[in-house]
Design a protein around this motif. Structure first.
Motif, PDB file in Angstrom:
ATOM      1  N   THR A 146      -1.293   1.012   0.532  1.00  0.00           N
ATOM      2  CA  THR A 146      -1.306  -0.482   0.103  1.00  0.00           C
ATOM      3  C   THR A 146      -1.791  -0.235  -1.323  1.00  0.00           C
ATOM      4  N   GLY A 147      -2.251  -2.186  -1.963  1.00  0.00           N
ATOM      5  CA  GLY A 147      -2.322  -2.170  -2.919  1.00  0.00           C
ATOM      6  C   GLY A 147      -1.802  -2.481  -4.133  1.00  0.00           C
ATOM      7  N   SER A 148      -2.877  -2.731  -5.221  1.00  0.00           N
ATOM      8  CA  SER A 148      -2.349  -2.040  -6.402  1.00  0.00           C
ATOM      9  C   SER A 148      -3.061  -1.311  -7.558  1.00  0.00           C
ATOM     10  N   PRO A 187       0.863   3.180  -4.420  1.00  0.00           N
ATOM     11  CA  PRO A 187       0.912   1.939  -3.529  1.00  0.00           C
ATOM     12  C   PRO A 187       2.106   2.140  -3.430  1.00  0.00           C
ATOM     13  N   ASN A 225      -4.165   5.305  -4.646  1.00  0.00           N
ATOM     14  CA  ASN A 225      -4.378   6.057  -3.687  1.00  0.00           C
ATOM     15  C   ASN A 225      -5.225   7.398  -3.659  1.00  0.00           C
TER      16      ASN A 225
END
Length: 118
Positions: free
Chosen positions: A90-92, A30, A95
């Motif tokens: 983004t995110g946890s 992220p 990716n």
């Protein structure tokens, strides 16, 4: 800051392999910035190759036309004339950026691509 830079040939009516497949950057953390630059280096520009770029389930570019590479103009991620995307993940979770090129024309195209990762 890592850079993946390649020249790929895309046959008429075909889609390239995933550009980052098999590299250290096939999956990124992220908050990773990805700057994608691309140019059509084919001798006779046919305006027939498109960029497709997704990260996980997010479509970043869909059928974005790749511009002609200009003779004498430096190619790279920091030349804004060739930058097609500047994206931050983004995110946890990790990716997966998927970058491919599709040639809709009647002859092969040669694409220079540079992906800056920071």
């Amino acid at each position: 800051m890592p850079l993946v830079k390649k020249r790929v040939t895309v046959s008429a009516g075909a889609t390239s392999d995933q550009i980052l497949a098999g590299t250290t950057y096939e999956y990124v953390n992220p908050n990773t910035r990805l700057v994608v630059a691309a140019a059509d280096a084919t001798g006779t520009y046919g305006a027939s190759t498109n960029l497709n770029f997704t990260v996980n389930n997010t479509e970043v570019s869909k059928d974005a036309l790749v511009s002609k590479e200009v003779t004498g103009e430096a190619f790279g991620w920091n030349n804004t004339g060739y930058v097609m995307n500047d994206f931050v993940t983004t995110g946890s979770v990790r990716n997966r950026p998927v970058i491919t090129f599709t040639n809709t024309g009647g002859s092969s195209s040669t694409i220079d691509v540079a992906i800056f990762i920071s």
